[in-house]
Design an enzyme around this catalytic site. Sequence first.
Site, PDB file in Angstrom:
ATOM      1  N   HIS A 128      34.603  28.022 -19.767  1.00 39.46           N
ATOM      2  CA  HIS A 128      35.037  27.665 -18.417  1.00 39.46           C
ATOM      3  C   HIS A 128      36.532  27.917 -18.297  1.00 39.46           C
ATOM      4  O   HIS A 128      37.327  27.376 -19.073  1.00 39.46           O
ATOM      5  CB  HIS A 128      34.754  26.190 -18.140  1.00 39.46           C
ATOM      6  N   LEU A 129      36.903  28.725 -17.321  1.00 36.64           N
ATOM      7  CA  LEU A 129      38.318  28.991 -17.062  1.00 36.64           C
ATOM      8  C   LEU A 129      38.807  28.383 -15.755  1.00 36.64           C
ATOM      9  O   LEU A 129      40.006  28.365 -15.498  1.00 36.64           O
ATOM     10  CB  LEU A 129      38.575  30.505 -17.046  1.00 36.64           C
ATOM     11  N   ARG A 130      37.865  27.919 -14.922  1.00 38.29           N
ATOM     12  CA  ARG A 130      38.221  27.376 -13.609  1.00 38.29           C
ATOM     13  C   ARG A 130      38.934  28.458 -12.781  1.00 38.29           C
ATOM     14  O   ARG A 130      38.668  29.634 -12.921  1.00 38.29           O
ATOM     15  CB  ARG A 130      39.063  26.107 -13.739  1.00 38.29           C
TER      16      ARG A 130
ATOM     17  N   ASN B  17      30.527  28.516 -12.266  1.00 33.46           N
ATOM     18  CA  ASN B  17      30.385  27.311 -11.430  1.00 33.46           C
ATOM     19  C   ASN B  17      31.713  26.876 -10.823  1.00 33.46           C
ATOM     20  O   ASN B  17      32.189  25.765 -11.024  1.00 33.46           O
ATOM     21  CB  ASN B  17      29.734  26.166 -12.209  1.00 33.46           C
TER      22      ASN B  17
ATOM     23  N   LYS C 132      23.661  32.966 -14.951  1.00 31.83           N
ATOM     24  CA  LYS C 132      23.635  31.585 -15.411  1.00 31.83           C
ATOM     25  C   LYS C 132      22.694  30.742 -14.559  1.00 31.83           C
ATOM     26  O   LYS C 132      22.776  30.727 -13.327  1.00 31.83           O
ATOM     27  CB  LYS C 132      25.039  30.976 -15.354  1.00 31.83           C
TER      28      LYS C 132
ATOM     29  N   HIS D  69      24.902  25.682 -25.190  1.00 36.65           N
ATOM     30  CA  HIS D  69      25.351  24.380 -25.705  1.00 36.65           C
ATOM     31  C   HIS D  69      24.190  23.516 -26.189  1.00 36.65           C
ATOM     32  O   HIS D  69      23.951  22.412 -25.717  1.00 36.65           O
ATOM     33  CB  HIS D  69      26.207  23.630 -24.695  1.00 36.65           C
TER      34      HIS D  69
ATOM     35  N   LEU E  38      28.581  17.292 -20.971  1.00 40.94           N
ATOM     36  CA  LEU E  38      27.180  17.514 -20.611  1.00 40.94           C
ATOM     37  C   LEU E  38      26.758  18.892 -21.102  1.00 40.94           C
ATOM     38  O   LEU E  38      27.476  19.870 -20.831  1.00 40.94           O
ATOM     39  CB  LEU E  38      26.985  17.413 -19.090  1.00 40.94           C
TER      40      LEU E  38
ATOM     41  N   ASP F 212      31.887  26.259 -24.765  1.00 40.83           N
ATOM     42  CA  ASP F 212      31.775  25.414 -23.569  1.00 40.83           C
ATOM     43  C   ASP F 212      33.079  24.658 -23.351  1.00 40.83           C
ATOM     44  O   ASP F 212      33.078  23.530 -22.835  1.00 40.83           O
ATOM     45  CB  ASP F 212      30.595  24.448 -23.678  1.00 40.83           C
TER      46      ASP F 212
ATOM     47  N   HIS G 130      39.410  19.745 -17.732  1.00 39.56           N
ATOM     48  CA  HIS G 130      39.592  18.866 -16.580  1.00 39.56           C
ATOM     49  C   HIS G 130      40.933  18.167 -16.766  1.00 39.56           C
ATOM     50  O   HIS G 130      41.335  17.862 -17.891  1.00 39.56           O
ATOM     51  CB  HIS G 130      38.493  17.798 -16.492  1.00 39.56           C
TER      52      HIS G 130
ATOM     53  N   ALA H 267      32.730  15.608 -16.914  1.00 38.64           N
ATOM     54  CA  ALA H 267      32.170  15.959 -18.224  1.00 38.64           C
ATOM     55  C   ALA H 267      32.805  17.237 -18.739  1.00 38.64           C
ATOM     56  O   ALA H 267      32.930  18.222 -18.009  1.00 38.64           O
ATOM     57  CB  ALA H 267      30.661  16.144 -18.110  1.00 38.64           C
TER      58      ALA H 267
END
Length: 346
Positions: free
Chosen positions: A16-18, A42, A100, A175, A220, A248, A252, A264
């Site tokens: 996840h890189l946002r 996402n 995904k 994951h 999660l 993963d 945050h 999460a």
Amino acid sequence: MTQSLTLRRPDDWHLHLRDGAMLQGVLPESARHFARAIIMPNLVPPVVTAADAAAYRDRILAALPEGAGFTPLMTLYLTEETDPEDLAAAHASGLITAVKLYPAGATTNSASGVRDFDKVRGVLEKMAEIGCPLCVHGEVTDPEIDIFDREAVFIDRVLDPVRRATPGLRVVMEHLTTADGVAYVQAHDRDLAATITTHHLIINRNHILVGGIKPHYYCLPVAKRENHRLALVGAATGGDARFFLGTDSAPHTDANKQSACGCAGCFTATNTMSCLAEVFEREGALDRLEGFASLHGPAFYRLPPNEERITLVKGAPVHYPAKILTGAGPVTLFDPGFPLHWRVAE
């Protein structure tokens, strides 16, 4: 005793890189050690079309530090409205590497995910036809199912029926957190693999809950009992090519983690290779670390392994920053709870 270990530069098959300021802040942490990464879609709004993926890829490339050799491998977020032809064209052009699947409501920003799997059957059949892998967040979201049982129930209720109905569909269980998941992958020798995260090799559910709630260990799928962690360690260190690294790593801000309804995710991009070396050394499996981190993933995704090498050296404990400061706010780095003696030589 081994004091150094040279291996092909690793890849991260779940990252996840946002976006925006967070992307700017955390991307250098992955680009430092990893050559490629499967980028999660996402965002808000999610990456659902080829045009979305192209625009996101361009933002990632623009945010890379000068001289960084890092390739984002883009994915599309599967929805009940996904256009099979748009997906196929994106895959044929090399724009996307995978798609995904998020069951609706399973994790961060998953509200657009799939509720009715009959509505995506045509997309899955197209993916099987063209060889595009499906990366799966493997949890059911039914409120009556205990959160610690959601992965095992997903395998029985969703994953196995989908795979049986779609021969040739190539699936990555992402994951993995349970012995049930390990056993399911080991029972199938075609078209199925799994990623295992850094943190799930190290923590169990006691780390989250004993002695007070530890929000920076909350993720999660949630960490499970110790017997499940041990099954994951066995799978990761055992040399089985069906298992490979997907961190993963999920940043945050501290404010969002340490709130009444905390987000999460564990942020592990910075110290993953140090953590993995400790885990593999404890198992007497340092010779298998290259397979897990650098070889098995490319083989499943039908990509060549990286030619560049990195060297891990062992010495005095490595001191990583407790937090990564980003324009979006501070992000706490995963703490394995034990000293890290291995580091990537610069």
